[in-house]
Scaffold this motif. Structure first.
Motif, short mmCIF file in Angstrom:
data_model
loop_
_atom_site.label_atom_id
_atom_site.label_comp_id
_atom_site.label_asym_id
_atom_site.label_seq_id
_atom_site.Cartn_x
_atom_site.Cartn_y
_atom_site.Cartn_z
N VAL A 1 5.10 39.11 -9.57
CA VAL A 1 4.41 39.91 -8.37
C VAL A 1 4.73 39.23 -7.40
O VAL A 1 5.18 40.06 -6.69
N THR A 2 5.83 37.95 -6.77
CA THR A 2 6.36 37.98 -5.55
C THR A 2 7.44 38.98 -5.25
O THR A 2 6.98 39.27 -3.94
N SER A 3 8.33 38.96 -6.02
CA SER A 3 9.41 40.59 -5.94
C SER A 3 8.39 41.27 -5.64
O SER A 3 8.59 42.62 -4.94
N LEU A 4 7.52 41.81 -5.89
CA LEU A 4 6.67 43.74 -6.15
C LEU A 4 6.31 43.66 -4.61
O LEU A 4 6.09 44.24 -4.09
N LEU A 5 5.62 41.95 -4.71
CA LEU A 5 4.98 42.53 -2.99
C LEU A 5 5.79 42.55 -2.13
O LEU A 5 5.62 43.37 -1.13
N PHE A 6 7.56 41.89 -2.46
CA PHE A 6 8.32 42.09 -1.24
C PHE A 6 8.68 43.55 -2.09
O PHE A 6 8.83 44.23 -0.05
N LYS A 7 8.82 44.56 -2.47
CA LYS A 7 9.26 45.74 -2.30
C LYS A 7 8.03 46.27 -1.65
O LYS A 7 8.48 47.02 -1.05
N ARG A 8 7.38 46.14 -2.27
CA ARG A 8 5.76 47.16 -1.59
C ARG A 8 5.78 46.99 0.09
O ARG A 8 5.61 47.51 0.64
N LEU A 9 5.86 45.58 0.69
CA LEU A 9 5.32 44.85 1.29
C LEU A 9 6.95 45.41 2.34
O LEU A 9 6.93 44.66 3.92
N GLY A 10 7.88 45.85 2.11
CA GLY A 10 8.63 46.29 2.95
C GLY A 10 9.85 45.05 2.83
O GLY A 10 10.64 45.11 4.15
N PHE A 11 9.80 43.17 2.79
CA PHE A 11 10.55 42.59 2.83
C PHE A 11 12.66 42.68 2.06
O PHE A 11 12.19 43.64 1.12
N ARG A 12 13.50 42.53 3.03
CA ARG A 12 14.15 42.63 2.87
C ARG A 12 14.87 41.44 2.01
O ARG A 12 15.53 40.26 2.66
N LEU A 13 14.57 41.46 0.69
CA LEU A 13 15.29 40.82 -0.16
C LEU A 13 16.72 40.87 -0.32
O LEU A 13 17.71 41.31 -0.51
N GLY A 14 18.14 39.45 0.51
CA GLY A 14 18.80 39.41 0.30
C GLY A 14 19.46 38.64 -1.32
O GLY A 14 18.64 38.99 -2.22
N PRO A 15 21.05 37.80 -0.84
CA PRO A 15 21.18 37.10 -1.95
C PRO A 15 19.82 36.02 -2.22
O PRO A 15 19.68 35.33 -1.78
N ALA A 16 20.08 35.44 -3.71
CA ALA A 16 19.31 34.68 -4.42
C ALA A 16 20.14 34.38 -5.35
O ALA A 16 21.28 34.57 -6.00
N TRP A 17 20.00 32.41 -5.85
CA TRP A 17 20.74 31.84 -6.53
C TRP A 17 19.90 30.49 -7.24
O TRP A 17 19.04 29.83 -5.93
N VAL A 18 19.93 30.16 -7.94
CA VAL A 18 19.65 28.87 -8.33
C VAL A 18 20.55 27.53 -8.24
O VAL A 18 21.87 28.37 -9.04
N ASP A 19 20.40 26.56 -7.90
CA ASP A 19 21.96 25.34 -7.60
C ASP A 19 22.54 24.84 -8.72
O ASP A 19 21.80 24.71 -10.04
N THR A 20 23.43 25.37 -9.44
CA THR A 20 24.20 25.00 -10.35
C THR A 20 24.30 22.89 -10.03
O THR A 20 24.30 22.91 -11.56
N GLU A 21 23.86 22.08 -9.72
CA GLU A 21 24.38 21.20 -9.53
C GLU A 21 22.75 20.55 -9.74
O GLU A 21 22.33 19.21 -10.42
N TYR A 22 22.02 20.85 -8.83
CA TYR A 22 20.65 20.62 -8.87
C TYR A 22 19.38 22.23 -9.81
O TYR A 22 19.49 22.95 -8.92
N THR A 23 19.30 22.10 -10.84
CA THR A 23 18.99 23.39 -11.44
C THR A 23 17.50 23.62 -10.97
O THR A 23 16.94 24.87 -11.61
#
Length: 86
Positions: free
Chosen positions: A29-51
């Motif tokens: 849902v979220t990532s598809l809406l980002f694309k459709r609405l023109g959001f420019r998503l940059g880097p994304a990550w999961v904290d390795t210390e706090y999973t």
């Protein structure tokens, strides 16, 4: 492409019992809406210390553009439907 003038940092603390639902919603849902609405998503990550901490960046031309885009995002039927069972 014009360089962003405003960078938004979003961090989510995901409870372990909600992790599967969170990731499914982000992917389906979220990532598809980002694309459709023109959001420019940059880097994304999961904290390795706090999973259960997920962070991502969004690039905007201005703070006003960010606010307008989020207002539109939050009104999308797919987003509203994905939040029903929370």
């Amino acid at each position: 492409r014009k360089e962003p003038q405003f960078i938004e940092v979003r961090t989510y603390h995901i409870s372990p019992d909600q992790a599967t639902k969170f990731w499914e919603r982000f992917e389906n849902v979220t990532s598809l809406l980002f694309k459709r609405l023109g959001f420019r998503l940059g880097p994304a990550w999961v904290d390795t210390e706090y999973t259960h901490q997920f962070t991502y960046l969004l690039y905007w031309s201005s703070e006003e553009a960010m606010l307008r885009s989020w207002q539109l995002f939050l009104k999308q039927p797919e987003w509203l439907a994905s939040k029903v069972d929370e």
